[in-house]
Scaffold this motif. Structure first.
Motif, PDB file in Angstrom:
ATOM      1  N   SER A 117      53.188  -9.324  39.745  1.00  0.00           N
ATOM      2  CA  SER A 117      52.613  -8.589  39.032  1.00  0.00           C
ATOM      3  C   SER A 117      53.075  -6.973  39.854  1.00  0.00           C
ATOM      4  O   SER A 117      52.923  -5.745  39.187  1.00  0.00           O
ATOM      5  N   PHE A 118      52.914  -6.810  41.058  1.00  0.00           N
ATOM      6  CA  PHE A 118      53.063  -5.450  41.355  1.00  0.00           C
ATOM      7  C   PHE A 118      54.523  -5.257  42.436  1.00  0.00           C
ATOM      8  O   PHE A 118      55.102  -4.447  42.515  1.00  0.00           O
ATOM      9  N   ASP A 130      42.025   3.199  49.460  1.00  0.00           N
ATOM     10  CA  ASP A 130      42.666   3.744  49.683  1.00  0.00           C
ATOM     11  C   ASP A 130      42.177   5.161  49.924  1.00  0.00           C
ATOM     12  O   ASP A 130      42.435   5.707  51.452  1.00  0.00           O
ATOM     13  N   ILE A 160      49.659  -4.662  50.910  1.00  0.00           N
ATOM     14  CA  ILE A 160      49.778  -4.771  49.884  1.00  0.00           C
ATOM     15  C   ILE A 160      49.953  -3.417  49.108  1.00  0.00           C
ATOM     16  O   ILE A 160      51.252  -2.993  48.673  1.00  0.00           O
ATOM     17  N   ASN A 161      49.092  -2.196  49.735  1.00  0.00           N
ATOM     18  CA  ASN A 161      48.915  -1.067  49.226  1.00  0.00           C
ATOM     19  C   ASN A 161      50.556  -0.158  49.766  1.00  0.00           C
ATOM     20  O   ASN A 161      51.048   0.386  48.695  1.00  0.00           O
ATOM     21  N   ARG A 193      53.453  -2.000  47.384  1.00  0.00           N
ATOM     22  CA  ARG A 193      53.452  -1.812  45.544  1.00  0.00           C
ATOM     23  C   ARG A 193      54.314  -0.305  45.234  1.00  0.00           C
ATOM     24  O   ARG A 193      54.788  -0.080  43.299  1.00  0.00           O
ATOM     25  N   LYS A 194      53.862   0.430  46.704  1.00  0.00           N
ATOM     26  CA  LYS A 194      55.221   2.238  45.811  1.00  0.00           C
ATOM     27  C   LYS A 194      56.614   1.620  46.328  1.00  0.00           C
ATOM     28  O   LYS A 194      57.333   2.443  45.636  1.00  0.00           O
ATOM     29  N   GLU A 207      50.622 -13.735  42.621  1.00  0.00           N
ATOM     30  CA  GLU A 207      49.675 -12.884  42.683  1.00  0.00           C
ATOM     31  C   GLU A 207      49.615 -11.661  42.857  1.00  0.00           C
ATOM     32  O   GLU A 207      49.525 -10.633  42.328  1.00  0.00           O
ATOM     33  N   LEU A 208      51.076 -11.448  43.536  1.00  0.00           N
ATOM     34  CA  LEU A 208      51.550 -10.256  43.686  1.00  0.00           C
ATOM     35  C   LEU A 208      52.471  -9.989  43.151  1.00  0.00           C
ATOM     36  O   LEU A 208      53.794  -8.996  42.765  1.00  0.00           O
ATOM     37  N   MET A 234      41.899  -1.307  44.686  1.00  0.00           N
ATOM     38  CA  MET A 234      43.020  -1.179  46.379  1.00  0.00           C
ATOM     39  C   MET A 234      42.854   0.521  46.081  1.00  0.00           C
ATOM     40  O   MET A 234      43.070   0.898  47.426  1.00  0.00           O
ATOM     41  N   ASP A 235      43.300   0.466  44.549  1.00  0.00           N
ATOM     42  CA  ASP A 235      43.722   2.651  45.355  1.00  0.00           C
ATOM     43  C   ASP A 235      42.258   3.467  45.649  1.00  0.00           C
ATOM     44  O   ASP A 235      42.339   3.874  46.615  1.00  0.00           O
ATOM     45  N   ASP A 261      35.528   3.025  55.466  1.00  0.00           N
ATOM     46  CA  ASP A 261      36.398   1.832  55.138  1.00  0.00           C
ATOM     47  C   ASP A 261      35.580   0.731  54.769  1.00  0.00           C
ATOM     48  O   ASP A 261      34.093   0.171  55.260  1.00  0.00           O
ATOM     49  N   MET A 296      44.546  -8.106  37.624  1.00  0.00           N
ATOM     50  CA  MET A 296      45.071  -7.855  38.575  1.00  0.00           C
ATOM     51  C   MET A 296      45.717  -6.442  38.705  1.00  0.00           C
ATOM     52  O   MET A 296      45.653  -5.651  39.752  1.00  0.00           O
ATOM     53  N   LYS A 343      51.203   4.204  57.286  1.00  0.00           N
ATOM     54  CA  LYS A 343      51.466   4.751  56.343  1.00  0.00           C
ATOM     55  C   LYS A 343      51.507   6.872  56.398  1.00  0.00           C
ATOM     56  O   LYS A 343      51.820   7.347  56.100  1.00  0.00           O
ATOM     57  N   LYS A 383      44.013  -2.935  60.335  1.00  0.00           N
ATOM     58  CA  LYS A 383      43.916  -1.413  59.861  1.00  0.00           C
ATOM     59  C   LYS A 383      44.190  -0.713  60.837  1.00  0.00           C
ATOM     60  O   LYS A 383      45.002   0.324  60.412  1.00  0.00           O
ATOM     61  N   GLN A 428      39.181   5.154  52.206  1.00  0.00           N
ATOM     62  CA  GLN A 428      40.053   5.018  53.939  1.00  0.00           C
ATOM     63  C   GLN A 428      39.749   6.695  54.452  1.00  0.00           C
ATOM     64  O   GLN A 428      39.778   6.890  55.328  1.00  0.00           O
TER      65      GLN A 428
END
Lengths: 98, 233
Positions: free
Chosen positions: B163-164, A56, B114-115, B118-119, B160-161, A52-53, A64, A45, B66, B59, A59
């Motif tokens: 841990s985030f 990101d 997810i990204n 996560r914050k 799975e998520l 993912m970072d 992409d 994980m 973002k 996307k 991107q």
């Protein structure tokens, strides 16, 4: 994209990873540090989070790519073993997509 | 309570629109997504016209979110379509369309979020299911199967998520008078309601209540759960 530039992106992503880890579990940012696999610093994980970072950051430069496909996960020599192998793998993925 | 950043899909009507209005009233920043335009105008409301089943649309939405809002605290996958039909007569095109919007749309939006989630210190994903799943409702094979897939996805994502720091849960509304069931006959709705422990139509406020429960910071140990309205289990 130059491999040096990609390596810098990987290092930045690992710095982010280190920010969320205790001081006793910091990942040394060296070429020989084992990141993933036997004796690696990252569990599956944590590797997902790192990728993912990196995705990101790529991107943000209008690149992409998907770094964690089935092929990468099943390669006999993991491309995620260390910083040089990840950087080379990202370089290859971007080149293949171009 | 600190203002949250909440994304709601299927935001232009029904439950989605009610959720948007609920969060705006609480002072949250809301990002609404739907294929059609929205008639909601508020300073802290951002609307994106997009098809949730298209990865390219997702996307574009998340890249803009973002830039515009920076992070997300909550994703609510409410966008969904239903087509009632006998299994033997259901056109394959309809099945594909239902699976694309209900399952693929949820999968894609969860993955892309997810990204940004996560914050958040209290990151939440809430997916909308239906009582048609536990009731194995005749005439809803494709719809119920698509939502069954959403429920399984929710449970696996919870693992799975975790841990985030992201909790993943689902809500299965019993019949509510929205556009989604407007084509279903009154007799069929009444028959369905008779199968419930609480034999009455639900309201959008009943969904809002459950959403608020999942979003409560004290619900940080609640993940991988599906709660149905109407006393159905």
């Amino acid at each position: 994209m130059e491999t040096n530039h990609i390596t810098q992106i990987v290092l930045n992503a690992l710095s982010l990873t280190n920010e969320s880890r205790p001081s006793t579990h910091q990942i040394p940012l060296t070429d020989t540090t084992v990141l993933f696999g036997q004796n690696g610093h990252l569990d599956s994980m944590a590797l997902v989070a790192l990728l993912m970072d990196i995705e990101d950051a790529l991107q943000e430069q209008s690149i992409d790519v998907s770094l964690s496909d089935e092929k990468a996960m099943s390669m006999s020599r993991s491309p995620f073993k260390d910083i040089p192998s990840i950087s080379q793998y990202i370089h290859d993925v971007i080149a293949a997509q171009a | 309570m600190k203002a949250r950043k909440i994304m709601v899909t299927g935001a232009s009507q029904g439950i989605g629109k009610a959720l948007v209005e609920h969060f705006l009233a609480l002072g949250d920043t809301v990002i609404g997504v739907s294929r059609s335009k929205s008639d909601i105008a508020a300073e802290n409301y951002h609307h994106y016209s997009a098809d949730v089943a298209l990865e390219a649309d997702a996307k574009r939405v998340f890249a803009n979110v973002k830039k515009q809002v920076g992070a997300l605290d909550v994703l609510i996958n409410n966008a969904g379509i239903a087509r009632m039909n006998a299994f033997a007569l259901t056109p394959v095109d309809n099945v594909q369309e239902i699976m694309n919007t209900n399952f693929m749309g949820t999968f894609i939006f969860c993955q892309k979020a997810i990204n940004l989630l996560r914050k958040s210190p209290n990151a939440r994903i809430i997916n909308l299911s239906t009582v048609a799943v536990p009731l194995n409702l005749a005439g809803e094979a494709a719809y119920a199967a698509s939502k069954s897939a959403v429920e399984t996805l929710t449970r696996i994502m919870a693992k799975e998520l975790g841990s985030f720091g992201i909790t993943c849960n689902a809500i299965g509304p019993s019949p509510i008078a929205t556009q989604l069931i407007s084509g279903v006959g009154e007799e069929k709705i009444n028959k369905l309601i008779q199968q419930q422990a609480i034999k009455k139509m639900a309201k959008v406020e009943d969904v809002t209540n459950l959403v608020d429960f999942y979003l409560n910071p004290n619900s940080h140990m609640v993940s991988g759960q599906v709660i149905y309205l109407g006393g159905i289990s």
